[in-house]
Design a protein around this motif. Structure first.
Motif, PDB file in Angstrom:
ATOM      1  N   TYR A   1       0.879  -1.163   0.000  1.00 56.68           N
ATOM      2  CA  TYR A   1       0.000   0.000   0.000  1.00 56.68           C
ATOM      3  C   TYR A   1       0.917   1.212   0.000  1.00 56.68           C
ATOM      4  O   TYR A   1       1.527   1.541   1.019  1.00 56.68           O
ATOM      5  CB  TYR A   1      -0.880  -0.044   1.249  1.00 56.68           C
ATOM      6  CG  TYR A   1      -1.822   1.105   1.426  1.00 56.68           C
ATOM      7  CD1 TYR A   1      -2.854   1.325   0.529  1.00 56.68           C
ATOM      8  CD2 TYR A   1      -1.696   1.959   2.517  1.00 56.68           C
ATOM      9  CE1 TYR A   1      -3.739   2.384   0.704  1.00 56.68           C
ATOM     10  CE2 TYR A   1      -2.577   3.012   2.703  1.00 56.68           C
ATOM     11  CZ  TYR A   1      -3.595   3.215   1.793  1.00 56.68           C
ATOM     12  OH  TYR A   1      -4.459   4.264   1.969  1.00 56.68           O
TER      13      TYR A   1
ATOM     14  N   CYS B   1      -3.845 -11.224   2.308  1.00 59.08           N
ATOM     15  CA  CYS B   1      -4.221 -10.431   3.485  1.00 59.08           C
ATOM     16  C   CYS B   1      -5.545  -9.705   3.274  1.00 59.08           C
ATOM     17  O   CYS B   1      -5.741  -9.020   2.269  1.00 59.08           O
ATOM     18  CB  CYS B   1      -3.129  -9.408   3.793  1.00 59.08           C
ATOM     19  SG  CYS B   1      -3.479  -8.392   5.243  1.00 59.08           S
ATOM     20  N   GLY B   2      -6.436  -9.831   4.224  1.00 56.24           N
ATOM     21  CA  GLY B   2      -7.728  -9.161   4.152  1.00 56.24           C
ATOM     22  C   GLY B   2      -7.606  -7.645   4.133  1.00 56.24           C
ATOM     23  O   GLY B   2      -8.358  -6.956   3.445  1.00 56.24           O
ATOM     24  N   SER B   3      -6.653  -7.115   4.873  1.00 52.58           N
ATOM     25  CA  SER B   3      -6.448  -5.667   4.881  1.00 52.58           C
ATOM     26  C   SER B   3      -6.016  -5.180   3.505  1.00 52.58           C
ATOM     27  O   SER B   3      -6.472  -4.146   3.023  1.00 52.58           O
ATOM     28  CB  SER B   3      -5.374  -5.287   5.907  1.00 52.58           C
ATOM     29  OG  SER B   3      -5.810  -5.595   7.205  1.00 52.58           O
ATOM     30  N   GLY B   4      -5.135  -5.914   2.873  1.00 51.54           N
ATOM     31  CA  GLY B   4      -4.660  -5.536   1.552  1.00 51.54           C
ATOM     32  C   GLY B   4      -5.735  -5.618   0.487  1.00 51.54           C
ATOM     33  O   GLY B   4      -5.776  -4.807  -0.437  1.00 51.54           O
TER      34      GLY B   4
ATOM     35  N   ARG C   1      -8.740  -4.856   0.804  1.00 54.64           N
ATOM     36  CA  ARG C   1      -9.686  -3.747   0.931  1.00 54.64           C
ATOM     37  C   ARG C   1      -9.139  -2.427   0.392  1.00 54.64           C
ATOM     38  O   ARG C   1      -9.877  -1.459   0.262  1.00 54.64           O
ATOM     39  CB  ARG C   1     -10.091  -3.576   2.397  1.00 54.64           C
ATOM     40  CG  ARG C   1     -10.986  -4.676   2.908  1.00 54.64           C
ATOM     41  CD  ARG C   1     -11.573  -4.341   4.267  1.00 54.64           C
ATOM     42  NE  ARG C   1     -10.557  -4.156   5.289  1.00 54.64           N
ATOM     43  CZ  ARG C   1     -10.069  -5.114   6.070  1.00 54.64           C
ATOM     44  NH1 ARG C   1     -10.499  -6.340   5.928  1.00 54.64           N
ATOM     45  NH2 ARG C   1      -9.169  -4.848   6.978  1.00 54.64           N
ATOM     46  N   MET C   2      -7.856  -2.374   0.083  1.00 50.81           N
ATOM     47  CA  MET C   2      -7.280  -1.107  -0.376  1.00 50.81           C
ATOM     48  C   MET C   2      -7.685  -0.808  -1.819  1.00 50.81           C
ATOM     49  O   MET C   2      -8.024  -1.711  -2.582  1.00 50.81           O
ATOM     50  CB  MET C   2      -5.757  -1.129  -0.250  1.00 50.81           C
ATOM     51  CG  MET C   2      -5.058  -1.980  -1.270  1.00 50.81           C
ATOM     52  SD  MET C   2      -3.278  -1.901  -1.153  1.00 50.81           S
ATOM     53  CE  MET C   2      -2.974  -3.271  -0.087  1.00 50.81           C
TER      54      MET C   2
ATOM     55  N   CYS D   1       3.119  -5.661   7.306  1.00 50.17           N
ATOM     56  CA  CYS D   1       1.731  -5.511   7.741  1.00 50.17           C
ATOM     57  C   CYS D   1       1.574  -6.074   9.151  1.00 50.17           C
ATOM     58  O   CYS D   1       2.082  -7.153   9.448  1.00 50.17           O
ATOM     59  CB  CYS D   1       0.817  -6.258   6.767  1.00 50.17           C
ATOM     60  SG  CYS D   1      -0.917  -6.324   7.273  1.00 50.17           S
TER      61      CYS D   1
ATOM     62  N   HIS E   1      -1.116  -7.233  10.391  1.00 52.98           N
ATOM     63  CA  HIS E   1      -2.122  -8.297  10.422  1.00 52.98           C
ATOM     64  C   HIS E   1      -1.577  -9.618   9.888  1.00 52.98           C
ATOM     65  O   HIS E   1      -1.584 -10.615  10.591  1.00 52.98           O
ATOM     66  CB  HIS E   1      -3.364  -7.888   9.618  1.00 52.98           C
ATOM     67  CG  HIS E   1      -4.064  -6.715  10.202  1.00 52.98           C
ATOM     68  ND1 HIS E   1      -4.126  -5.498   9.568  1.00 52.98           N
ATOM     69  CD2 HIS E   1      -4.694  -6.557  11.388  1.00 52.98           C
ATOM     70  CE1 HIS E   1      -4.781  -4.648  10.325  1.00 52.98           C
ATOM     71  NE2 HIS E   1      -5.133  -5.255  11.448  1.00 52.98           N
ATOM     72  N   CYS E   2      -1.109  -9.626   8.667  1.00 52.83           N
ATOM     73  CA  CYS E   2      -0.711 -10.895   8.041  1.00 52.83           C
ATOM     74  C   CYS E   2       0.757 -11.251   8.284  1.00 52.83           C
ATOM     75  O   CYS E   2       1.131 -12.407   8.136  1.00 52.83           O
ATOM     76  CB  CYS E   2      -1.001 -10.871   6.547  1.00 52.83           C
ATOM     77  SG  CYS E   2      -0.040  -9.669   5.608  1.00 52.83           S
TER      78      CYS E   2
END
Length: 91
Positions: free
Chosen positions: A32, A43-46, A48-49, A71, A73-74
């Motif tokens: 990101y 990664c779920g966070s990634g 969503r970007m 990250c 999270h992951c």
């Protein structure tokens, strides 16, 4: 010197090239760019970007050399190690 992953100009071109690189296991991480964070492709966070903010790396060494951090999270253990080197940010 670090290679730049050229994926194409259109969304369709980018998707086709990226899928091929992932399938061949040449791309292993995504990032990101506004916050300079990298993580796993899964990664779920990634996921969503915004697509426009995504960058891709061949490996972790490339991401770190370009100033990205793991990250939280992951890549939790890598993030915790990174955080220990950033004492002035986390008091």
């Amino acid at each position: 010197m670090y290679r730049h992953i050229e994926l194409g100009k259109t969304g369709g071109e980018r998707m086709i090239k990226l899928r091929a690189l992932i399938h061949k296991k040449k791309v292993s991480l995504a990032g990101y760019w506004p916050k300079k964070i990298y993580g796993l492709l899964s990664c779920g966070s990634g996921k969503r970007m915004k697509v426009a903010h995504r960058v891709f790396f061949y490996d972790e060494q490339e991401a770190v050399a370009k100033g990205y951090r793991p990250c939280g999270h992951c890549l939790r253990s890598a993030y915790e190690k990174w955080k220990l080197t950033q004492k002035h940010y986390f008091k």
